[in-house]
Design an enzyme around this catalytic site. Structure first.
Site, PDB file in Angstrom:
ATOM      1  N   HIS A  40       0.857  -1.189   0.000  1.00 34.74           N
ATOM      2  CA  HIS A  40       0.000   0.000   0.000  1.00 34.74           C
ATOM      3  C   HIS A  40       0.891   1.235   0.000  1.00 34.74           C
ATOM      4  O   HIS A  40       2.101   1.137   0.226  1.00 34.74           O
ATOM      5  CB  HIS A  40      -0.886   0.008   1.254  1.00 34.74           C
ATOM      6  CG  HIS A  40      -0.066   0.078   2.495  1.00 34.74           C
ATOM      7  ND1 HIS A  40       0.379  -1.060   3.154  1.00 34.74           N
ATOM      8  CD2 HIS A  40       0.457   1.128   3.171  1.00 34.74           C
ATOM      9  CE1 HIS A  40       1.121  -0.695   4.174  1.00 34.74           C
ATOM     10  NE2 HIS A  40       1.185   0.636   4.217  1.00 34.74           N
ATOM     11  N   HIS A  97       5.704   6.491  -0.967  1.00 37.19           N
ATOM     12  CA  HIS A  97       6.449   5.278  -1.328  1.00 37.19           C
ATOM     13  C   HIS A  97       5.628   4.063  -0.949  1.00 37.19           C
ATOM     14  O   HIS A  97       4.706   4.156  -0.131  1.00 37.19           O
ATOM     15  CB  HIS A  97       7.782   5.258  -0.584  1.00 37.19           C
ATOM     16  CG  HIS A  97       7.614   5.127   0.900  1.00 37.19           C
ATOM     17  ND1 HIS A  97       7.364   6.214   1.718  1.00 37.19           N
ATOM     18  CD2 HIS A  97       7.582   4.049   1.707  1.00 37.19           C
ATOM     19  CE1 HIS A  97       7.223   5.800   2.969  1.00 37.19           C
ATOM     20  NE2 HIS A  97       7.341   4.485   2.984  1.00 37.19           N
TER      21      HIS A  97
HETATM   22  P1  2AM Z   1       6.451   2.455   6.007  1.00 32.68           P
HETATM   23  O1  2AM Z   1       5.904   1.415   5.094  1.00 32.68           O
HETATM   24  O2  2AM Z   1       7.283   3.454   5.319  1.00 32.68           O
HETATM   25  O3  2AM Z   1       7.108   1.869   7.228  1.00 32.68           O
HETATM   26  C1  2AM Z   1       1.541   1.017   8.571  1.00 32.68           C
HETATM   27  O4  2AM Z   1       2.461   0.851   9.555  1.00 32.68           O
HETATM   28  C2  2AM Z   1       2.001   2.048   7.573  1.00 32.68           C
HETATM   29  O5  2AM Z   1       2.174   3.299   8.213  1.00 32.68           O
HETATM   30  C3  2AM Z   1       3.307   1.706   6.889  1.00 32.68           C
HETATM   31  O6  2AM Z   1       3.149   1.906   5.506  1.00 32.68           O
HETATM   32  C4  2AM Z   1       4.299   2.690   7.458  1.00 32.68           C
HETATM   33  O7  2AM Z   1       5.181   3.240   6.546  1.00 32.68           O
HETATM   34  C5  2AM Z   1       3.432   3.838   7.877  1.00 32.68           C
HETATM   35  N1  2AM Z   1       4.036   4.587   8.972  1.00 32.68           N
HETATM   36  C6  2AM Z   1       4.417   5.877   8.933  1.00 32.68           C
HETATM   37  N2  2AM Z   1       4.889   6.273  10.110  1.00 32.68           N
HETATM   38  C7  2AM Z   1       4.831   5.212  10.928  1.00 32.68           C
HETATM   39  C8  2AM Z   1       5.202   4.991  12.298  1.00 32.68           C
HETATM   40  N3  2AM Z   1       5.700   5.968  13.078  1.00 32.68           N
HETATM   41  N4  2AM Z   1       5.021   3.763  12.807  1.00 32.68           N
HETATM   42  C9  2AM Z   1       4.516   2.769  12.029  1.00 32.68           C
HETATM   43  N5  2AM Z   1       4.146   2.908  10.755  1.00 32.68           N
HETATM   44  C10 2AM Z   1       4.294   4.127  10.192  1.00 32.68           C
END
Ligand code: 2AM
Length: 178
Positions: free
Chosen positions: A37, A121
């Site tokens: 996602h 991303h």
């Molecule tokens: P990431 O894929 O770049 O890790 C669910 O966890 C989604 O929320 C993930 O896509 C994650 O991004 C994003 N996300 C952004 N900030 C986060 C945080 N502080 N902790 C966990 N997930 C985060």
């Protein structure tokens, strides 16, 4: 409490293509196809009554549907600290517009403003002690990856449940774009 985030999901064929990029990097934990996602906003843990408010605020968003092109791959962190392999998106004003609307809706619900700049991303893998040369080779070999354009006609509120293995994501509600 509910652990929430707002994201775009992708059609099955695109998810399969993204998942097909995986492999060849020791120390990488690849995201399963179903879990791929693009996060618009991570919310974190909120009580259920605030979750209901958030749902209402998101449902009130009006923004146009748009086409999105996935473009290239990259890494967050560098050298021994490479943390995330991701697929990128072509610059999209419509995507930024939607993200800004989601952000302001959430701030109006009382959530603290996101401090970090939005860097859209799709996380392909999380890395732990991945050899630098293998990360470099992955990025070189997959650099020409492109997918789409695909129509983005909704965004989704997800619940994330952390457990022993990969987090389990559950789509709670989809909000249409017009
Ligand atoms: P990431 O894929 O770049 O890790 C669910 O966890 C989604 O929320 C993930 O896509 C994650 O991004 C994003 N996300 C952004 N900030 C986060 C945080 N502080 N902790 C966990 N997930 C985060």
């Amino acid at each position: 409490m509910l652990r929430l985030f707002v994201a775009l999901d992708f059609p099955e064929d695109i998810r399969q293509r993204l998942a097909g990029l995986g492999g060849g990097v020791p120390g990488a934990r690849w995201t399963e196809a179903d879990n791929l996602h693009l996060t618009l906003r991570f919310i974190g843990e909120v009580p259920e009554d605030q979750a209901a408010e958030i749902d209402e605020a998101l449902a009130g968003i009006t923004a146009p549907a748009f086409d999105l092109v996935l473009d290239g791959v990259g890494v967050f962190g560098n050298g021994r600290n490479a943390r995330v392999l991701w697929a990128g998106v072509e610059r999209s004003d419509a995507l930024s517009h939607l993200q800004a609307k989601v952000e302001s809706a959430l701030v109006r619900c009382g959530l603290p403003a996101e401090e970090r700049k939005f860097s859209p991303h799709i996380t392909l893998a999380r890395l732990k002690d991945a050899p630098k040369d293998r990360v470099g080779r992955f990025i070189e070999e997959r650099g020409l990856f492109r997918a789409g354009p695909m129509r983005i006609d909704h965004f989704t509120l997800y619940r994330s449940q952390l457990g022993k293995g990969a987090a389990v994501y559950e789509a709670l509600r989809e909000y249409p774009l017009n």
